[in-house]
Design a protein around this motif. Structure first.
Motif, PDB file in Angstrom:
ATOM      1  N   TYR A 176      74.084  58.656  92.893  1.00  0.00           N
ATOM      2  CA  TYR A 176      73.886  58.394  91.160  1.00  0.00           C
ATOM      3  C   TYR A 176      73.822  56.725  90.852  1.00  0.00           C
ATOM      4  CZ  TYR A 176      74.367  63.583  92.489  1.00  0.00           C
ATOM      5  OH  TYR A 176      73.727  64.640  92.797  1.00  0.00           O
ATOM      6  N   THR A 177      74.597  56.327  91.978  1.00  0.00           N
ATOM      7  CA  THR A 177      75.433  55.242  91.104  1.00  0.00           C
ATOM      8  C   THR A 177      73.813  54.168  91.377  1.00  0.00           C
ATOM      9  OG1 THR A 177      77.807  55.507  91.847  1.00  0.00           O
ATOM     10  CG2 THR A 177      76.386  52.894  91.701  1.00  0.00           C
ATOM     11  N   GLY A 178      73.226  54.211  92.954  1.00  0.00           N
ATOM     12  CA  GLY A 178      72.531  53.498  93.049  1.00  0.00           C
ATOM     13  C   GLY A 178      71.380  53.992  91.920  1.00  0.00           C
ATOM     14  N   ILE A 179      70.742  55.275  91.398  1.00  0.00           N
ATOM     15  CA  ILE A 179      69.643  55.032  90.309  1.00  0.00           C
ATOM     16  C   ILE A 179      69.791  54.233  89.217  1.00  0.00           C
ATOM     17  CG2 ILE A 179      68.327  56.590  88.792  1.00  0.00           C
ATOM     18  CD1 ILE A 179      69.105  59.073  91.538  1.00  0.00           C
ATOM     19  N   TRP A 181      67.919  49.339  95.161  1.00  0.00           N
ATOM     20  CA  TRP A 181      67.749  50.491  96.141  1.00  0.00           C
ATOM     21  C   TRP A 181      68.682  50.557  97.085  1.00  0.00           C
ATOM     22  CZ3 TRP A 181      64.591  54.690  94.392  1.00  0.00           C
ATOM     23  CH2 TRP A 181      63.272  54.162  93.271  1.00  0.00           C
ATOM     24  N   GLN A 182      69.643  49.847  97.257  1.00  0.00           N
ATOM     25  CA  GLN A 182      70.413  49.602  98.103  1.00  0.00           C
ATOM     26  C   GLN A 182      71.735  50.749  98.222  1.00  0.00           C
ATOM     27  OE1 GLN A 182      71.549  46.103  99.919  1.00  0.00           O
ATOM     28  NE2 GLN A 182      73.585  46.560 100.473  1.00  0.00           N
ATOM     29  N   ARG A 183      72.502  51.215  97.611  1.00  0.00           N
ATOM     30  CA  ARG A 183      72.742  51.951  97.190  1.00  0.00           C
ATOM     31  C   ARG A 183      72.294  53.184  97.232  1.00  0.00           C
ATOM     32  NH1 ARG A 183      77.388  51.440  97.876  1.00  0.00           N
ATOM     33  NH2 ARG A 183      77.329  49.588  98.951  1.00  0.00           N
ATOM     34  N   VAL A 184      70.945  53.493  96.657  1.00  0.00           N
ATOM     35  CA  VAL A 184      70.224  54.848  97.058  1.00  0.00           C
ATOM     36  C   VAL A 184      70.338  54.974  97.915  1.00  0.00           C
ATOM     37  CG1 VAL A 184      68.580  56.567  96.118  1.00  0.00           C
ATOM     38  CG2 VAL A 184      69.424  54.318  95.293  1.00  0.00           C
ATOM     39  N   VAL A 185      69.886  54.368  99.524  1.00  0.00           N
ATOM     40  CA  VAL A 185      69.459  54.063 100.274  1.00  0.00           C
ATOM     41  C   VAL A 185      70.472  54.467 101.332  1.00  0.00           C
ATOM     42  CG1 VAL A 185      68.408  53.191 102.195  1.00  0.00           C
ATOM     43  CG2 VAL A 185      67.439  52.845 100.369  1.00  0.00           C
ATOM     44  N   ILE A 210      82.222  59.916  88.872  1.00  0.00           N
ATOM     45  CA  ILE A 210      81.589  58.483  88.173  1.00  0.00           C
ATOM     46  C   ILE A 210      80.613  58.411  88.426  1.00  0.00           C
ATOM     47  CG2 ILE A 210      82.907  56.504  88.091  1.00  0.00           C
ATOM     48  CD1 ILE A 210      85.040  58.773  87.783  1.00  0.00           C
ATOM     49  N   GLY A 211      80.190  58.402  88.797  1.00  0.00           N
ATOM     50  CA  GLY A 211      78.262  58.695  89.695  1.00  0.00           C
ATOM     51  C   GLY A 211      77.986  59.304  88.230  1.00  0.00           C
ATOM     52  N   ILE A 212      77.847  60.625  88.645  1.00  0.00           N
ATOM     53  CA  ILE A 212      77.927  61.508  87.243  1.00  0.00           C
ATOM     54  C   ILE A 212      77.390  61.632  86.169  1.00  0.00           C
ATOM     55  CG2 ILE A 212      77.419  64.371  86.521  1.00  0.00           C
ATOM     56  CD1 ILE A 212      78.289  64.746  88.944  1.00  0.00           C
ATOM     57  N   ALA A 213      79.275  60.562  85.541  1.00  0.00           N
ATOM     58  CA  ALA A 213      79.118  60.494  84.003  1.00  0.00           C
ATOM     59  C   ALA A 213      78.733  59.101  83.867  1.00  0.00           C
ATOM     60  CB  ALA A 213      80.710  59.732  84.152  1.00  0.00           C
ATOM     61  N   ASN A 214      78.523  58.298  85.109  1.00  0.00           N
ATOM     62  CA  ASN A 214      77.968  57.088  84.443  1.00  0.00           C
ATOM     63  C   ASN A 214      76.420  57.528  84.262  1.00  0.00           C
ATOM     64  OD1 ASN A 214      79.897  55.103  84.582  1.00  0.00           O
ATOM     65  ND2 ASN A 214      79.965  54.305  86.388  1.00  0.00           N
TER      66      ASN A 214
END
Lengths: 330, 330, 498
Positions: B147-150, A305-309, B74-78
């Motif tokens: 987005y990358t975090g998710i 979850w780190q990136r999201v946070v 990039i986050g959206i694409a992934n």
């Protein structure tokens, strides 16, 4: 009530400090393990590199720019220096840090040339220099990691230094990294530069309005070169310090770190439009970010979850700043 | 008559330069590796790899047209293709023939899911930028992290491997002897070109990018238009994600990270003004062709990917310098 | 007799093909309040920049204390005691009052370090010298305009100037603030500092200055002691035309219904219970000091102040103007005050500028029909007599007057019923100005368009309007047919309000 609001407006650092206190108290309530000296010391230690890099970004943001090239510069300075130390067989600390700082400085000046003479948006310039520098290191200098057994011994010893150590309740020893002192020293120097020198005030003036700064008599070129050069130098220094602290020199390290650092600086109250922000705010912002991201485990949250946070922190902090500045304009 | 000649000259300077650059690169690469470069295989592989990057560059261009930027593409694409991948794994068996031979309605549903993800993610960006007035750089840095975090939270880190055959056709297939991704790219590019040149929405974007205040006084719905441009950017990014995962038969949270710089580079090289108001789809196509020829030529010469990164970064800086020089002589 | 403090002899300055200044001579004595008058675009700012060394003149010479200055640079100008306060004040909003005051003198002295005690000391002295009260620690962005101006004046005075140039210093001030400013200016004069007051407002010139120089189209057209002038003379000199004897005559056609009816329009703090009517074919002038609410009135009618209270009827039907789109839908068009930042899309072509509001009308399912668009744009270029061979040129290539014609033409393509013009000829040269006026009158007469014309330029109002409203502090204070008033009467009325 309006007194408190006014105080917050005049000293945005108070807001960050309040957020930090609330965060710390909340996490401590959820899991008292937080208060163990070993945890607190490790949080302080973890905030060193993010914090020092935050100072570099702060300088750039104060002048009205943004920098995403500094992790690449930091790694380039670190990897080249360590390689040189091994190749030329020197392991004294001072020349090593001087070299890393110098490499960072040169790279930073390249940014300055593009921003000042070619009038290009700093984001795009630093995106380009960052990628090129990383490509240069990995494509030409090397891709292999230098491990603890090859790292210069004195560098490791330097990174291992502790200020003091305490005995915890369970009898184990835990110490506070001396690197915290290095961080404090750099922070103090940047603070003095920004607050008590004319060139430092010139950075605020440039961020407040380029045309007005020129009319008052600030040298815009000198200020721009100082900002990007110094940001590069600080990044170079931080890169080698990072290597010393983790006892390895990995040319693929620090990828994506720019986002954490920018998050810390924005959280510390700096404005991307320039002219607003302080060293104290940046330190507090960095600490808050580190406390939150590094406490996910003891809060029982998966580290994925780190990136999201971090992302949510950037969004919340910038939305709050935008809201604040809109009220100011109205 | 002279008016038409003048018009041609003015409109096409940048395109002519780009075309010249493409030819030069082609000639240089052909001269450097006459044996291996001039083979159909080289160009064929470009037609499969280039489209995903081209779509991201068009997405970037659309964001830059209003003076913004989208660092979350990039986050959206992934995220789009990871969600689609997980959907396929949920409705088919995780591996094996059942997944590979998934029926077309389900594959279509996956495509719809990916597209909707992109549109939704773009809408979140758009809301942050137009409603909360967060500056586009920071808003999309933040959402890009989220987005990358998710993606990380959903996958835990490793790639989602295995997509249906039909999905793979989008990234690997050919139709009438032409790569399907190329067809997708050309169709999208033509649509975006038409939109920017011939529709009220496209011209409004350019007007808003030129002067947002004047646009408001001319009665344009600036907020809604900018919002929609980020939705469009998100949608384009998700199509890029579909092509990427179709080609590689996998989706991962950190795929295509180096595409971010490349997309910015292509957009800038194509003559997009990052401060807003000017964009050119034919420019994107030419810049994409030039840079793909360059990087596949370099790869044939056994340059590592890192070196290619170095050259891309250098190219971005060079194109900035060229643009500055062009503006000076003008 | 001592040589004047500063003297310009036969100065000329051109930019590319444009002659900004031509044969300009001007002298300012020690401790004199000299007014430089001229309309926007007359060459005033070029003249300031020549005096302050930003630009070198192409011809003529510049003398200070009777000594010829070979090449004037900004630095030399400051060393000679010339200080300019620009319209935007050149202050740092993010820094405190104290620092704004101290920065330039600290820089001049070549200091490397900042002593905050000295900064406060310097600032305190500067403020005391001006005899005003300001919070030294407040960030400048939190001050009202008048406060910012005081900071700028205090800062300029710190370097012991001999000539203080103030560029349109009263633009954003209220009447009371202008009076306070004049006290400050007289006080400055009493210390032997000359003040060059740049303005286009006659009242102010007559009140404050001792000598007056009027420039028009880059030439000096009148100069002398202020006693030799009255308002009419200044206006004549500035505009270069006698005021038309009769204004715009409008006769109500029998049975015509009002186009616009406003009842009790109120925006707290900005407009207070404003009621007015505009008939088809009427040109109604709106005057008032800055801050009187005249721009707010226009913005409210254009849907940019959705929170207003009161009733608005258009063509007899009650409407709610809560968005620009809705206002446009009801046939309201607005030509904004600042053409460059609010009106034009500078990097775009004339055609795109012209068609900006017509795109929905020219498209089918969102797709623009190129033939119709080209026809409309070309037709309007012809109708507005815009001097360009084709519409695909950048709008930047046009003169100010032609640019304004583009903005007006943009709205005419929308077939409006009510045209609101805010400063319709600001920065437009004289020739083009009367052309624009003629066009507006013709539109009102031939198309039955209702026009609300907001302007500072009293002759413009008297010449073109059949009725003139005066707003003050958000209230409508008078509504007079043009036959019953005159430029002088209006001027006196406004002066009394200030």
């Amino acid at each position: 009530m309006s007194g408190i609001a006014a105080a917050f407006r005049r000293h945005p650092e108070l807001m960050v400090a309040a957020i930090l206190v609330v965060t710390v108290v909340t996490i401590g309530l959820v899991n008292p393990v937080f208060w163990q000296p070993s945890n607190l010391f490790s949080l302080l230690r973890a905030s060193v590199i993010t914090g020092i890099l935050g100072l570099a970004v702060l300088l750039v943001m104060l002048s009205g720019g943004i920098d995403v090239s500094f992790p690449a510069f930091a790694i380039a300075a670190m990897y080249l220096t360590v390689k040189a130390m091994i190749a030329w067989g020197f392991d004294s600390i001072l020349p090593a840090f001087a070299m890393a700082t110098g490499i960072g400085l040169l790279l930073g000046l390249v940014n300055a040339v593009f921003v000042h003479y070619l009038r290009m948006i700093p984001l795009i310039v630093t995106l380009g220099t960052g990628t090129a520098v990383r490509g240069f290191i990995l494509g030409i200098v090397g891709t292999s990691q230098i491990n603890i057994d090859q790292m210069p011994q004195r560098l490791i010893e330097f990174g291992r230094g502790q200020l003091f150590s305490v005995t915890q309740a369970d009898g184990s020893q835990t110490g506070l990294s001396a690197m915290v002192l290095v961080y404090a020293l750099i922070a103090l120097l940047v603070h003095l530069l920004l607050r008590y020198t004319m060139v430092g005030r010139g950075i605020y003036a440039l961020g407040g309005g380029e045309e007005a700064a020129r009319r008052v008599g600030f040298n815009i070129r000198q200020t721009t070169f100082l900002v990007y050069g110094l940001a590069g130098a600080i990044a170079g220094f931080a890169g080698l310090l990072h290597g010393a602290m983790i006892w390895t020199a990995n040319p693929r390290d620090m990828v994506g770190l720019e986002l954490d650092v920018i998050a810390a600086v924005v959280l510390g109250g700096a404005s991307i439009f320039g002219g607003r922000g302080s060293v104290i705010g940046t330190i507090l912002g960095g600490l808050t970010l580190i406390v939150i991201t590094n406490s996910l485990i003891i809060l029982g949250i998966d580290t994925t979850w780190q990136r999201v946070v971090v992302g949510l922190i950037v969004i919340t902090a910038t939305a709050a700043t935008a809201w604040r500045d809109r009220k100011r304009i109205a | 008559m002279t008016a038409i000649a003048q018009r041609l000259r003015r409109v096409d300077t940048n395109l002519l330069q780009l075309a010249l650059l493409t030819v030069l690169i082609f000639a240089a690469m052909a001269a450097l590796n006459p044996e291996r470069f001039l083979r159909p295989y080289v160009f064929e592989s470009i037609t499969f790899v280039a489209p995903e990057l081209g779509l991201l560059a068009i997405a970037m261009m659309v964001a830059m047209l209003t003076g913004g930027i989208d660092l979350s593409v990039i986050g959206i694409a992934n995220l789009s293709c990871i969600l689609a991948g997980l959907f396929f794994h949920a409705v088919g068996a995780p591996r094996g023939p059942e997944l590979a031979n998934l029926a077309w309605p389900l594959v279509a549903a996956g495509i719809g899911l990916a597209l909707c993800t992109g549109l939704l993610a773009g809408a979140i960006n758009g809301l942050l930028i137009t409603r909360l007035r967060v500056t586009p750089i920071l808003a999309t840095i933040g959402t890009g992290q989220v987005y990358t975090g998710i993606c990380l939270v959903l996958t835990g880190g490793p790639a989602v491997v295995g997509f249906p055959k039909l999905w793979g056709l989008i990234g690997n297939g050919t139709a009438f002897g032409i790569a399907v991704p190329l067809i997708v790219f050309l169709v999208v590019a033509a649509l975006v070109w038409f939109m920017l040149a011939r529709t009220a929405f496209g011209i409004n974007l350019a007007l808003i990018g030129t002067n947002a205040r004047a646009a408001a006084f001319a009665g344009l719905r600036t907020g809604r238009t900018v919002f929609l441009s980020y939705v469009l950017t998100g949608g384009l990014a998700s199509i890029a994600g579909i092509l990427l995962s179709g080609r590689t038969n996998a989706a991962k949270s950190d795929y295509g990270v180096s595409y971010l710089l490349q997309a910015v580079l292509i957009a800038v090289l194509a003559g997009t003004n990052p401060a807003g108001g000017r964009a050119s789809v034919p420019g994107i196509v030419l810049a994409l062709a030039a840079l793909m020829l360059l990087s596949s030529g370099l790869q044939i010469m056994r340059f590592s990917n890192f070196l290619v990164d170095l050259i891309w970064g250098g190219f971005l800086l060079l194109s900035i310098a060229l643009a500055a020089w062009r503006n000076r002589t003008r | 007799m001592a040589a004047p403090l500063i003297e310009l002899r036969h100065v000329g300055k051109s930019f590319a093909a444009v002659r900004a200044l031509e044969d300009v001579s001007l002298s300012i004595g020690r401790g004199e309040i000299h007014c430089l008058a001229g309309e926007n675009g007359s060459g005033k700012s070029t003249l300031i920049k020549v005096v302050s060394g930003v630009w070198q003149p192409d011809q003529g010479e510049l003398l200070i204390d009777g000594q010829r200055i070979e090449s004037m640079t900004p630095r030399a100008a400051i060393a000679q005691g010339v200080q300019v306060i620009y319209q935007d004040f050149s202050l740092f909003g993010n820094l405190s009052v104290a620092e704004n005051l101290a920065l330039s003198s600290e820089l001049q002295e070549g200091r490397k370090l900042v002593s905050w005690r000295r900064v406060r000391q310097i600032a305190r002295q500067a403020i005391d010298r001006l005899g005003v009260e300001l919070d030294l620690d407040a960030p400048v962005e939190t001050l009202p305009t008048s406060g910012k101006q005081l900071v700028a004046i205090a800062r300029a005075l710190m370097s012991d100037p001999r000539l203080l140039i103030m560029d349109e210093p009263t633009t954003a001030l209220t009447g009371r603030e202008v009076a306070a400013l004049f006290r400050v200016v007289r006080d400055i004069q009493s210390r032997g500092i000359a003040v060059l007051f740049v303005s286009h407002k006659m009242r102010e010139m007559l009140e404050i200055s001792e000598r007056l120089t009027v420039i028009r189209n880059g030439r000096v057209v009148a100069a002398g002691p202020i006693a030799e002038f009255d308002e009419a003379a200044i206006t004549r000199a500035m505009t270069g035309q006698e005021i038309a004897a009769e204004g715009y005559r409008w006769e109500p056609s029998p049975g015509a219904a009002p186009l616009l009816e406003v009842e009790g329009l109120t925006i707290p703090g900005q407009l207070e219970d404003v009621s007015l009517r505009v008939m088809p074919g009427e040109i109604v002038g709106v005057s008032g000091l800055l801050g009187s609410g005249r721009t707010e009135l226009a913005l409210a009618l254009f849907g940019m102040r959705p929170g207003y209270a009161g009733r608005i009827r258009i063509g007899g039907r009650e409407v709610r103007l809560d968005s620009v789109q809705r206002a446009i839908g009801h046939g309201i068009a607005y030509v904004p005050e600042d053409r460059l930042t609010e009106g034009l899309f500078l990097a775009q072509t004339i055609d795109r500028n012209m068609l900006a509001t017509s795109l929905p009308r020219l498209s089918r399912a969102g797709v623009i029909q190129p033939g119709r668009a080209a026809r409309d744009a070309a037709g309007m270029i012809r109708e507005m007599a815009i001097a360009t061979p084709t519409g695909d040129r950048p709008v930047t290539q046009l003169s100010g007057g032609n640019q304004q014609r583009v903005v007006i033409g943009r709205w005419l393509l929308n077939d409006p019923r009510l045209l609101i013009l805010n400063g319709p000829t600001v920065g437009v040269d004289v020739g083009s100005k009367s052309g624009i006026h003629r066009k507006i009158r013709e539109l009102a007469r031939a198309r039955g368009l209702g026009v609300l014309m907001i302007s500072d330029d009293l002759p413009e109002l008297v010449e073109n309007c059949n009725r003139i409203l005066v707003l003050h502090r958000g209230r409508l204070v008078s509504d007079t047919p043009v036959e019953a008033t005159s430029e002088t009467a209006l001027g006196e009325q406004l002066a009394a309000l200030a």
